[in-house]
Motif scaffolding. Structure first.
Motif, mmCIF file in Angstrom:
data_model
loop_
_atom_site.group_PDB
_atom_site.id
_atom_site.type_symbol
_atom_site.label_atom_id
_atom_site.label_comp_id
_atom_site.label_asym_id
_atom_site.label_seq_id
_atom_site.Cartn_x
_atom_site.Cartn_y
_atom_site.Cartn_z
ATOM 1 N N LEU A 21 0.824 -1.207 0.000
ATOM 2 C CA LEU A 21 0.000 0.000 0.000
ATOM 3 C C LEU A 21 0.861 1.261 0.000
ATOM 4 N N HIS A 22 1.971 1.216 0.724
ATOM 5 C CA HIS A 22 2.823 2.399 0.845
ATOM 6 C C HIS A 22 3.396 2.830 -0.503
ATOM 7 N N GLN A 23 3.619 1.880 -1.383
ATOM 8 C CA GLN A 23 4.256 2.194 -2.668
ATOM 9 C C GLN A 23 3.291 2.831 -3.667
ATOM 10 N N ALA A 80 -3.642 8.934 1.388
ATOM 11 C CA ALA A 80 -2.294 9.463 1.589
ATOM 12 C C ALA A 80 -2.313 10.990 1.520
ATOM 13 N N LEU A 81 -1.134 11.578 1.457
ATOM 14 C CA LEU A 81 -0.979 13.033 1.456
ATOM 15 C C LEU A 81 -0.214 13.507 0.219
ATOM 16 N N PRO A 82 -0.418 14.768 -0.208
ATOM 17 C CA PRO A 82 0.345 15.318 -1.329
ATOM 18 C C PRO A 82 1.734 15.765 -0.878
ATOM 19 N N VAL A 83 2.566 14.791 -0.558
ATOM 20 C CA VAL A 83 3.919 15.011 -0.038
ATOM 21 C C VAL A 83 4.879 14.140 -0.840
ATOM 22 N N THR A 84 6.042 14.655 -1.175
ATOM 23 C CA THR A 84 7.066 13.857 -1.849
ATOM 24 C C THR A 84 7.939 13.177 -0.812
ATOM 25 N N GLU A 85 7.968 11.865 -0.837
ATOM 26 C CA GLU A 85 8.644 11.084 0.202
ATOM 27 C C GLU A 85 10.159 11.276 0.164
ATOM 28 N N ASN A 86 10.744 11.339 1.357
ATOM 29 C CA ASN A 86 12.200 11.483 1.486
ATOM 30 C C ASN A 86 12.708 10.624 2.639
ATOM 31 N N THR A 87 12.212 9.384 2.720
ATOM 32 C CA THR A 87 12.622 8.491 3.807
ATOM 33 C C THR A 87 13.765 7.575 3.417
ATOM 34 N N ALA A 89 13.337 4.639 2.241
ATOM 35 C CA ALA A 89 12.904 3.259 2.449
ATOM 36 C C ALA A 89 12.902 2.498 1.128
ATOM 37 N N ALA A 90 13.200 1.214 1.205
ATOM 38 C CA ALA A 90 13.228 0.381 0.000
ATOM 39 C C ALA A 90 11.855 0.295 -0.659
ATOM 40 N N PHE A 91 10.794 0.506 0.115
ATOM 41 C CA PHE A 91 9.426 0.421 -0.401
ATOM 42 C C PHE A 91 8.793 1.807 -0.482
ATOM 43 N N SER A 92 9.600 2.834 -0.749
ATOM 44 C CA SER A 92 9.099 4.207 -0.823
ATOM 45 C C SER A 92 8.032 4.351 -1.901
ATOM 46 N N SER A 93 7.286 5.428 -1.806
ATOM 47 C CA SER A 93 6.256 5.725 -2.786
ATOM 48 C C SER A 93 6.832 5.752 -4.197
ATOM 49 N N ARG A 94 6.091 5.159 -5.117
ATOM 50 C CA ARG A 94 6.497 5.168 -6.525
ATOM 51 C C ARG A 94 5.985 6.404 -7.254
ATOM 52 N N HIS A 95 5.262 7.259 -6.544
ATOM 53 C CA HIS A 95 4.615 8.403 -7.177
ATOM 54 C C HIS A 95 5.076 9.692 -6.515
ATOM 55 N N GLY A 97 5.197 13.285 -5.219
ATOM 56 C CA GLY A 97 4.110 14.165 -4.797
ATOM 57 C C GLY A 97 3.002 13.473 -4.051
ATOM 58 N N ARG A 98 3.159 12.170 -3.773
ATOM 59 C CA ARG A 98 2.179 11.433 -2.984
ATOM 60 C C ARG A 98 2.913 10.513 -2.015
ATOM 61 N N MET A 99 2.446 10.501 -0.777
ATOM 62 C CA MET A 99 3.126 9.701 0.239
ATOM 63 C C MET A 99 2.155 9.350 1.366
ATOM 64 N N HIS A 100 2.309 8.141 1.884
ATOM 65 C CA HIS A 100 1.601 7.780 3.110
ATOM 66 C C HIS A 100 2.399 8.346 4.293
ATOM 67 N N ALA A 101 2.287 9.671 4.453
ATOM 68 C CA ALA A 101 3.068 10.366 5.476
ATOM 69 C C ALA A 101 2.355 10.443 6.815
ATOM 70 N N CYS A 102 1.147 9.870 6.899
ATOM 71 C CA CYS A 102 0.413 9.903 8.160
ATOM 72 C C CYS A 102 0.103 8.506 8.681
ATOM 73 N N GLY A 103 0.655 7.480 8.033
ATOM 74 C CA GLY A 103 0.527 6.135 8.561
ATOM 75 C C GLY A 103 -0.774 5.434 8.244
ATOM 76 N N HIS A 104 -1.552 5.959 7.305
ATOM 77 C CA HIS A 104 -2.834 5.324 7.006
ATOM 78 C C HIS A 104 -2.657 3.950 6.369
ATOM 79 N N ASP A 105 -1.506 3.712 5.748
ATOM 80 C CA ASP A 105 -1.238 2.376 5.214
ATOM 81 C C ASP A 105 -1.132 1.359 6.353
ATOM 82 N N LEU A 106 -0.589 1.768 7.492
ATOM 83 C CA LEU A 106 -0.564 0.890 8.672
ATOM 84 C C LEU A 106 -1.967 0.668 9.210
ATOM 85 N N HIS A 107 -2.786 1.717 9.200
ATOM 86 C CA HIS A 107 -4.160 1.579 9.686
ATOM 87 C C HIS A 107 -4.936 0.569 8.839
#
Length: 399
Positions: A21-23, A80-87, A89-95, A97-107
């Motif tokens: 989901l995170h990707q 998710a949020l309109p944020v460009t991921e900068n973590t 992580a090996a499974f970082s967002s593939r898109h 400008g979009r990121m699960h930056a609030c943990g909703h993928d865990l929810h």
């Protein structure tokens, strides 16, 4: 039933689901890929599943053996949020400008886990469980849309209690559950102001109607209003996040605009700030010989934990995970939540779960940051808590 042990047995699958989901994060109310992933993850379970008509929601009902017993709702948000991921992580967002930056993928993964856990023990449930997979929490009022489409009556009779969980990437130690009775998150409303003047040359303000000083005075007056018209024991927060006027320093602009977010922690304070803020801005404009278009937009109400629901969460955490895993928060969180829509209609509670990697939680990037990282080893515990709340409630346990 040892739901915690069963949850940890499926931990690898839940973590894999979370990372998938995170990707592919999606925004707002339309989450087609996320919806399809959830439907696939629920496939084969004894659930009555429906999807939204105006949004990509998933509602799943698990029938226990209680006939007309109570109904418990468990919620997980998916957007998710309109944020460009900068973590990194090996499974970082593939898109971008979009990121699960609030943990909703865990929810989402945790709620799938709860559905699997309770499905395996449905013969011991004296009632039904509604699993609310919700889009659009991040400013799109997905909970309100799902309520309008009937999620609270999905089981054929009203929900009796509702519970939700939210992970945080900072502030709370990893694996710690935190909640409180009463207000746990703030109401959020918007104030939109357009001050109308008459433009002119910057060297001749006396023949123009300058909207900028009036708008600036409004910003200051709103802060004074908070300190002089509201009790410090029932606080209000006003933050002006945007302010726009003009194109060049020697031109008096014809208008000035600003927008503010307003947070409050009681129904009374929320109603009062709406009554005071609009005439305050209009009257200041009038004092300058100007007009002001002022819109006060109600957004989310205060998220309020029912005292009994909070105590039930606290007792469940202590019983399932141990005394040291629960902390009662002294103060509410100033963020807002559309799960407040559910708790406005149904008793229950909202609880936070620490998912930080940092040994010092205060040093970690917080939710909504492009660097926000969530330790998904806590997903199994989140699933176990949600399932335990429903199982205990439907077996007759009370706080």
């Amino acid at each position: 039933m040892d739901l915690r042990q069963d949850a940890h047995a499926m931990s690898d699958d839940l973590v894999a689901l979370r990372r998938a989901l995170h990707q592919v994060p999606e925004l707002g109310l339309d989450l087609p890929r996320t919806q399809e992933t959830v439907l696939q993850a629920l496939d084969g379970l004894p659930l009555e599943i429906s999807t939204g008509t105006g949004l990509s929601s998933v509602t799943a009902v698990l029938r226990g053996q209680g006939g007309d017993g109570d109904v418990v709702l468990l919620r997980g948000d998916m957007d998710a949020l309109p944020v460009t991921e900068n973590t990194g992580a090996a499974f970082s967002s593939r898109h971008e400008g979009r990121m699960h930056a609030c943990g909703h993928d865990l929810h989402t993964a945790g709620l799938v886990g709860a559905a699997r856990l309770l499905s395996a023990h449905r013969d011991r449930l004296a009632g039904d469980v509604v699993f609310m997979f919700q889009p659009g929490e991040e400013g799109h009022d997905g909970a309100g849309h799902m309520i309008a489409e009937g999620v609270l009556d999905a089981a054929g009779r009203p929900v009796a209690e509702a519970y939700g969980l939210h992970v945080v990437s900072a502030m709370i130690p990893r694996g710690r559950f935190v909640s409180r009775p009463g207000p746990i998150m703030a109401a959020a409303d918007g104030l939109f102001v357009r001050v109308l003047g008459a433009g002119g040359h910057g060297s001749r303000p006396h023949v123009a109607l300058d909207p900028v000083p009036a708008a600036c005075e409004m910003v200051t007056a709103l802060q004074t209003m908070v300190t002089r018209r509201f009790s410090v024991f029932d606080p209000v927060v006003v933050t002006v996040g945007t302010f726009h006027a003009g194109t060049q320093r020697n031109i008096i602009p014809p208008e000035a605009r600003f927008e503010a977010t307003i947070r409050s922690f009681s129904k009374e304070a929320r109603e009062r700030v709406a009554e005071l803020a609009v005439p305050l801005c209009r009257d200041i404009a009038a004092a300058h010989g100007l007009e002001a278009e002022v819109i006060y937009s109600p957004e989310y109400p205060v998220t309020v934990n029912d005292p009994g629901g909070h105590e039930f969460v606290a007792e469940t955490v202590r019983e399932v995970f141990g005394e040291e895993r629960f902390t009662e928060a002294p103060d509410p969180v100033t963020g807002s939540e559309d799960f407040s829509r559910v708790l406005d209609r149904v008793p229950g509670a909202f609880v936070f779960l620490g998912a930080t990697f940092a040994d010092d939680p205060d040093s970690a990037p917080y939710n909504h940051s492009p660097e926000a990282s969530f330790d998904d080893s806590v997903v199994a515990d989140g699933a176990a808590l949600l399932a335990s709340l429903a199982a205990r409630r439907l077996s007759g346990a009370t706080a």
